[in-house]
Design a protein around this motif. Sequence first.
Motif, PDB file in Angstrom:
ATOM      1  N   PRO A 321      87.663  50.057  49.954  1.00 28.15           N
ATOM      2  CA  PRO A 321      88.850  50.914  50.089  1.00 28.15           C
ATOM      3  C   PRO A 321      90.145  50.174  49.732  1.00 28.15           C
ATOM      4  CG  PRO A 321      88.206  50.103  52.237  1.00 28.15           C
ATOM      5  CD  PRO A 321      87.196  49.539  51.259  1.00 28.15           C
ATOM      6  N   ASP A 322      90.174  49.583  48.545  1.00 25.38           N
ATOM      7  CA  ASP A 322      91.364  48.825  48.158  1.00 25.38           C
ATOM      8  C   ASP A 322      91.766  49.069  46.701  1.00 25.38           C
ATOM      9  OD1 ASP A 322      89.335  47.554  46.824  1.00 25.38           O
ATOM     10  OD2 ASP A 322      89.530  45.633  47.875  1.00 25.38           O
ATOM     11  N   ASP A 323      91.089  49.992  46.017  1.00 24.43           N
ATOM     12  CA  ASP A 323      91.379  50.254  44.610  1.00 24.43           C
ATOM     13  C   ASP A 323      91.438  51.763  44.384  1.00 24.43           C
ATOM     14  OD1 ASP A 323      91.507  50.506  41.879  1.00 24.43           O
ATOM     15  OD2 ASP A 323      89.994  48.984  41.452  1.00 24.43           O
ATOM     16  N   PRO A 324      92.630  52.376  44.510  1.00 24.18           N
ATOM     17  CA  PRO A 324      92.711  53.842  44.360  1.00 24.18           C
ATOM     18  C   PRO A 324      92.315  54.330  42.972  1.00 24.18           C
ATOM     19  CG  PRO A 324      94.898  52.838  44.531  1.00 24.18           C
ATOM     20  CD  PRO A 324      93.916  51.766  44.863  1.00 24.18           C
ATOM     21  N   ASP A 325      92.529  53.494  41.944  1.00 26.06           N
ATOM     22  CA  ASP A 325      92.124  53.911  40.596  1.00 26.06           C
ATOM     23  C   ASP A 325      90.611  54.047  40.497  1.00 26.06           C
ATOM     24  OD1 ASP A 325      94.671  54.045  39.193  1.00 26.06           O
ATOM     25  OD2 ASP A 325      94.780  51.890  39.524  1.00 26.06           O
ATOM     26  N   LEU A 326      89.882  53.108  41.106  1.00 26.05           N
ATOM     27  CA  LEU A 326      88.417  53.174  41.101  1.00 26.05           C
ATOM     28  C   LEU A 326      87.936  54.416  41.833  1.00 26.05           C
ATOM     29  CD1 LEU A 326      85.640  51.928  40.498  1.00 26.05           C
ATOM     30  CD2 LEU A 326      85.872  50.599  42.614  1.00 26.05           C
ATOM     31  N   TRP A 327      88.530  54.701  42.996  1.00 27.17           N
ATOM     32  CA  TRP A 327      88.143  55.899  43.747  1.00 27.17           C
ATOM     33  C   TRP A 327      88.428  57.157  42.931  1.00 27.17           C
ATOM     34  CZ3 TRP A 327      86.633  57.000  49.038  1.00 27.17           C
ATOM     35  CH2 TRP A 327      86.156  55.875  49.707  1.00 27.17           C
ATOM     36  N   ALA A 328      89.600  57.186  42.276  1.00 26.13           N
ATOM     37  CA  ALA A 328      89.944  58.359  41.474  1.00 26.13           C
ATOM     38  C   ALA A 328      88.924  58.576  40.364  1.00 26.13           C
ATOM     39  CB  ALA A 328      91.347  58.190  40.888  1.00 26.13           C
ATOM     40  N   GLU A 329      88.518  57.495  39.724  1.00 23.84           N
ATOM     41  CA  GLU A 329      87.563  57.604  38.622  1.00 23.84           C
ATOM     42  C   GLU A 329      86.214  58.100  39.109  1.00 23.84           C
ATOM     43  OE1 GLU A 329      85.461  54.686  35.284  1.00 23.84           O
ATOM     44  OE2 GLU A 329      87.241  54.010  36.374  1.00 23.84           O
ATOM     45  N   ARG A 330      85.731  57.548  40.221  1.00 21.63           N
ATOM     46  CA  ARG A 330      84.409  57.954  40.728  1.00 21.63           C
ATOM     47  C   ARG A 330      84.433  59.392  41.249  1.00 21.63           C
ATOM     48  NH1 ARG A 330      83.442  54.471  38.013  1.00 21.63           N
ATOM     49  NH2 ARG A 330      82.436  52.456  38.435  1.00 21.63           N
ATOM     50  N   MET A 331      85.516  59.774  41.898  1.00 21.72           N
ATOM     51  CA  MET A 331      85.607  61.160  42.376  1.00 21.72           C
ATOM     52  C   MET A 331      85.666  62.130  41.203  1.00 21.72           C
ATOM     53  SD  MET A 331      87.939  61.086  45.862  1.00 21.72           S
ATOM     54  CE  MET A 331      89.408  60.389  45.113  1.00 21.72           C
ATOM     55  N   LEU A 332      86.378  61.736  40.158  1.00 15.44           N
ATOM     56  CA  LEU A 332      86.447  62.588  38.973  1.00 15.44           C
ATOM     57  C   LEU A 332      85.070  62.759  38.335  1.00 15.44           C
ATOM     58  CD1 LEU A 332      88.119  64.190  36.940  1.00 15.44           C
ATOM     59  CD2 LEU A 332      88.522  62.034  35.699  1.00 15.44           C
ATOM     60  N   ASP A 333      84.309  61.678  38.262  1.00 18.43           N
ATOM     61  CA  ASP A 333      82.946  61.761  37.710  1.00 18.43           C
ATOM     62  C   ASP A 333      82.120  62.790  38.469  1.00 18.43           C
ATOM     63  OD1 ASP A 333      83.564  59.800  35.887  1.00 18.43           O
ATOM     64  OD2 ASP A 333      82.645  58.162  37.036  1.00 18.43           O
ATOM     65  N   LEU A 334      82.214  62.766  39.798  1.00 20.07           N
ATOM     66  CA  LEU A 334      81.430  63.691  40.616  1.00 20.07           C
ATOM     67  C   LEU A 334      81.945  65.119  40.472  1.00 20.07           C
ATOM     68  CD1 LEU A 334      81.017  61.536  43.856  1.00 20.07           C
ATOM     69  CD2 LEU A 334      79.254  62.083  42.184  1.00 20.07           C
ATOM     70  N   LEU A 335      83.259  65.284  40.418  1.00 18.96           N
ATOM     71  CA  LEU A 335      83.811  66.633  40.277  1.00 18.96           C
ATOM     72  C   LEU A 335      83.424  67.263  38.945  1.00 18.96           C
ATOM     73  CD1 LEU A 335      87.389  66.152  41.791  1.00 18.96           C
ATOM     74  CD2 LEU A 335      85.484  67.430  42.786  1.00 18.96           C
ATOM     75  N   GLU A 336      83.371  66.462  37.898  1.00 21.11           N
ATOM     76  CA  GLU A 336      83.001  66.995  36.582  1.00 21.11           C
ATOM     77  C   GLU A 336      81.553  67.474  36.543  1.00 21.11           C
ATOM     78  OE1 GLU A 336      83.986  63.776  34.005  1.00 21.11           O
ATOM     79  OE2 GLU A 336      86.065  64.449  33.700  1.00 21.11           O
ATOM     80  N   GLU A 337      80.721  66.961  37.451  1.00 16.38           N
ATOM     81  CA  GLU A 337      79.324  67.386  37.513  1.00 16.38           C
ATOM     82  C   GLU A 337      79.146  68.673  38.318  1.00 16.38           C
ATOM     83  OE1 GLU A 337      77.161  64.194  39.218  1.00 16.38           O
ATOM     84  OE2 GLU A 337      77.664  62.755  37.631  1.00 16.38           O
ATOM     85  N   THR A 338      80.206  69.105  39.017  1.00 15.12           N
ATOM     86  CA  THR A 338      80.093  70.236  39.941  1.00 15.12           C
ATOM     87  C   THR A 338      79.518  71.498  39.300  1.00 15.12           C
ATOM     88  OG1 THR A 338      81.888  69.409  41.332  1.00 15.12           O
ATOM     89  CG2 THR A 338      81.385  71.759  41.489  1.00 15.12           C
ATOM     90  N   PRO A 339      79.994  71.917  38.106  1.00 13.70           N
ATOM     91  CA  PRO A 339      79.445  73.168  37.529  1.00 13.70           C
ATOM     92  C   PRO A 339      77.952  73.106  37.243  1.00 13.70           C
ATOM     93  CG  PRO A 339      81.494  72.520  36.434  1.00 13.70           C
ATOM     94  CD  PRO A 339      81.077  71.352  37.267  1.00 13.70           C
ATOM     95  N   HIS A 340      77.422  71.904  37.104  1.00 13.80           N
ATOM     96  CA  HIS A 340      76.003  71.760  36.735  1.00 13.80           C
ATOM     97  C   HIS A 340      75.125  71.374  37.937  1.00 13.80           C
ATOM     98  CE1 HIS A 340      77.821  71.731  32.770  1.00 13.80           C
ATOM     99  NE2 HIS A 340      78.506  70.641  33.084  1.00 13.80           N
ATOM    100  N   ARG A 341      75.757  71.176  39.097  1.00 13.92           N
ATOM    101  CA  ARG A 341      75.012  70.687  40.252  1.00 13.92           C
ATOM    102  C   ARG A 341      74.479  71.849  41.081  1.00 13.92           C
ATOM    103  NH1 ARG A 341      78.795  68.103  42.728  1.00 13.92           N
ATOM    104  NH2 ARG A 341      78.434  66.096  41.714  1.00 13.92           N
ATOM    105  N   ILE A 342      73.220  71.750  41.464  1.00 10.15           N
ATOM    106  CA  ILE A 342      72.621  72.691  42.404  1.00 10.15           C
ATOM    107  C   ILE A 342      72.693  72.047  43.784  1.00 10.15           C
ATOM    108  CG2 ILE A 342      70.526  73.908  43.085  1.00 10.15           C
ATOM    109  CD1 ILE A 342      69.710  73.924  40.149  1.00 10.15           C
ATOM    110  N   ARG A 343      73.355  72.708  44.722  1.00  9.95           N
ATOM    111  CA  ARG A 343      73.535  72.134  46.055  1.00  9.95           C
ATOM    112  C   ARG A 343      72.170  71.992  46.729  1.00  9.95           C
ATOM    113  NH1 ARG A 343      78.120  72.289  49.785  1.00  9.95           N
ATOM    114  NH2 ARG A 343      79.415  72.993  48.049  1.00  9.95           N
ATOM    115  N   PRO A 344      71.729  70.759  47.032  1.00 11.29           N
ATOM    116  CA  PRO A 344      70.391  70.573  47.605  1.00 11.29           C
ATOM    117  C   PRO A 344      70.337  70.970  49.080  1.00 11.29           C
ATOM    118  CG  PRO A 344      71.528  68.465  47.482  1.00 11.29           C
ATOM    119  CD  PRO A 344      72.434  69.472  46.820  1.00 11.29           C
ATOM    120  N   ASP A 345      69.148  71.309  49.536  1.00 15.57           N
ATOM    121  CA  ASP A 345      68.897  71.568  50.952  1.00 15.57           C
ATOM    122  C   ASP A 345      68.351  70.275  51.558  1.00 15.57           C
ATOM    123  OD1 ASP A 345      68.077  72.296  53.460  1.00 15.57           O
ATOM    124  OD2 ASP A 345      67.119  74.164  52.844  1.00 15.57           O
ATOM    125  N   ASN A 346      69.186  69.594  52.340  1.00 12.08           N
ATOM    126  CA  ASN A 346      68.820  68.277  52.882  1.00 12.08           C
ATOM    127  C   ASN A 346      68.346  68.341  54.324  1.00 12.08           C
ATOM    128  OD1 ASN A 346      69.478  66.878  50.506  1.00 12.08           O
ATOM    129  ND2 ASN A 346      71.638  66.741  51.083  1.00 12.08           N
TER     130      ASN A 346
END
Length: 726
Positions: A321-346
């Motif tokens: 938790p010391d690099d906001p740019d890294l967090w922004a990049e990783r969160m963006l990667d996950l958000l871009e996958e949202t339209p193609h992601r099927i929400r799993p039943d865990n």
Amino acid sequence: MKPIRVLVAGMTATVGGIENFLMAYCSRIDRRRVQFDFLTRFEDAAYPGKRAEIGRTYVIPRRSEDPVRFYREIRAFFEAHAHEYDVLWDNECMFNDMTPLKLAKEFGIPVRIAHSHNPQNMDLSLRGRGQEVLHRTQRPRLGKYANALWACSEHSARWACPAMDIPHAIIANAIDVRAFRHNRRVRQEVRDQYDLADCLVVGHVGRLQYQKNQGFLLEAFARLKVREPRARLVLAGDGPDLTDLEAKAVSLGIAHDVLFLGVRDDVPRLMQAFDIFAMPSHFEGLGMAALEAQAAGLPCVLSDAVPREAAVTEDVLFLPPDDPDLWAERMLDLLEETPHRIRPDNMQRMTDAGFEIGDAAARLTERFEQLLKRSRAFKRRFLLTVMSGEKGVPAMNKAREDVQRIAQEAGYAFAKVTAQDSARGNRWQQLLLSGKVLWDWTNLFFRLREGDLLMLQYPYFPVKAAPAARFGLHMLQWKGVRTAALVHDLDSLRLIGGEAARWSDQELLPWFDRIICHNGRMHTYLASQGVPERKLIDLGLFDYLTDAPMPERTLSMRVCVAGNLSRRKARFLQELPKSKLEWHLYGEGWKGKKSRTDMIAHGSCPANELPGKLEGSFGLVWDGSSTETCRGAYGAYLLLNSPHKLSLYLAAGMPVAVWSWSAQAQFVREQGIGLVIDRLSDLPGAIAALTPEAYASMAANARAIGMALREGRMTREAFAAVEELG
């Protein structure tokens, strides 16, 4: 049977992790078995409606506001009501004030649980720093008042009690998994309600304060927003940092893209609207909100300060938790996958990991019952274990490690030792070892108190230190400590350890108040050597804890031999004539002829994995130099012992073949788990005479007993017998 009465302390006015944890458990536990009341210092304590449904609530003033009134009223409360309760369950982040535990002990509440919910101080104010100083000053005395330590993680347990001199258990931060299952209709409703229909939503749930590090999350989100205009951040929770966080959102230019929703009682509903979950905490006891997010099927970005136990699914990413740019990049990667992601039943994965509240509440009920039962026998329980230093005997340490694990789950604390099993070396090393042994027993003398129980895994290593151990036992028993030994081996009968082993078996072992021996044969032998029968408890078989698969067994001419394969112990393998049998060998020390194609050496394998690796239809229990009978010291020892390899075979679901004169022959016959033979030459014919149906019955019986051994049932019953006899 009357229900157990539990007094719960630690509820605050804030709806936070502790409050959610307590309501989840207290509302699920069967009230015919456990009933709860609450003791709080807040008139406006969280969840008033739920508390009223569960039990009574008593309010005392806060110490910080009126210390004189606080001490007067809390003492008056315990004086009037302590007799009504079997358990005090004190839930804290810091034990800077142990008044409830002190008074519970003074007024006779038998079970006093200190439950730690965080691995460090969450309040960095001047007042919070002062409380931390008090916590660090007082925590060495926690064991004086509490007789059980619960925590959400090992880190949290050590924060509360670094010495770990209280029996401790890890209690899962369980949740109602069903409530978080993905629901498309609810998702659409929430997103419409907050105008998020076409947005990519980063969600966070947590108290707004330093621990949760939401200021960093705002910085990372601001960088994310530059690259993804549709991004929105939703923060559910309240706390002292709210005003500062709102101001920071304004200064970062993201105020219109951040929703501060405050304290919510509909978190499962809100989770449906999120696309990812972020938790950049400075520290966490476990991370309950992260579990909830995974139950909702969300990918999670967590701080690497969050315990790894919080990751149940593969959709969890840990970042510093010391690099906001890294967090922004990783969160963006996950958000871009949202339209193609099927929400799993865990749901099943969360349940299997132990985080489903229904199952967890049932386990907690059993813990309350066990603690109350044990409180009537001993004040505290300790296990003393020294692992063997001998090479080539992994099974010996596997058995001791399993006992340690079972003991910990049963509420035993571990006695610290510095002297390991290393009696070899020069004179200086011998002298140093003697000093360590003396230090260990001196430390035990001052650590243990009257009414405690010390369980020792026997033989005590190093064996040459047995005289020091006997003197230590005398001193502890003089102090009022009860002692017990769980016998793994009688080395004098195996001709191991020489004179030291003989002295230990004859002069140390009989001095224990209770002795858990292998079986009825060993029981009879020890009684013939002068050990009073009232001291002896039969184990039956050693447990074998493992998560390895238990293969289905079918009838064949393949036989498994596992363990020490050296000529000293298993010379009979060198003498085996060729037959229709195919031998599968597992372990160290095999130096057989390579020309023997009927003997397949698989080498050694980690003990926990071995049950899933064993090939064959039968596991052989045989020792000594002869194929006609079990000869020599090791062969004769089978007359008395319960070999650990027998437990291994059964934990693998494998029927066994044993010598007809061995101590376990009658057990094998009665349970229908294998063959009993006089000579190894009888084994091929005995296997050939079996029908597939007869073998299937043996395999089913072996699996049933093997499952009990995998659960630690034999050791638990032996421990219970020790405690019942007192």
